[in-house]
Write an enzyme that holds these catalytic residues in place. Sequence first.
Site: not given
Length: 260
Positions: A55, A57, A111, A59-60, A133, A171
């Site tokens: 996805h 975001h 999410h 941090d990915h 996530d 995570h």
Amino acid sequence: MIQIQAIPAFQDNYIWLLSEDSSQHCLVVDPGDAVVVKEALQKQGLELSGILITHHHWDHTNGIEALTKDRNIPVYGPDNPDILGVTHILKESDALNILNTQFEIITTPGHTLDHIAFFARPKQSDPILFCGDTLFSAGCGRLFEGSAEQMQNSFYKLRALPENTRIYCTHEYTLANLAFAQVVEPENHSIEDYRNRVNQLREQNRPSLPSSLKLEMTINPFLRTDQNSVITAVKEHAPETVLSNDADVFGALRQWKDHF
């Protein structure tokens, strides 16, 4: 045979690195940080040959540009123009063959609206799921974009996978999730047993992951929204909430966790 290892990133992220015994080629899943990926590649003498994205975001995805700058490699991800660098857009039931293994795409909105998961049945190994996530060990991702109904439907898909599926989320939230799970189901002794095991792993600075779908069906309240113990706990916590179906239970449970 596929080897899977965790590359820790940021405060609690894992970037998953997939490699084969017989090859120097490897893949990474959700590389939010290019620096730690490059360090792992150099240390192990591996050659990056592909990237999987669940996805959008940051941090990915933040490592995509740096990792592809000097490499002509495919980047597989969802249909979202906000993810710069994706070369192969994936949708529900698409299949891709990488590292001599076929991966199936499962769309898992909730999410985020663009979220996908990668599922495979490697030879001589249990099935594997890279779920970003969406599903965490003992928990789930926040509903930033999607609805509780969408996330519940995504969980129905994941619940249908083989129970020995190994769960690779991104995570290290397991202990915090287990603390909540124990409040929801204080009589569920499997939660306490698992919490003790995870405490031992974390004390040794080892990941709590992967989990398994069989375990998660036992200890994860978000996979247990049809269980009387979970429904009763939600009713007692928020007696004014109308619980007509699993999605209502899921949504109320997620709101409870948001303020836990």
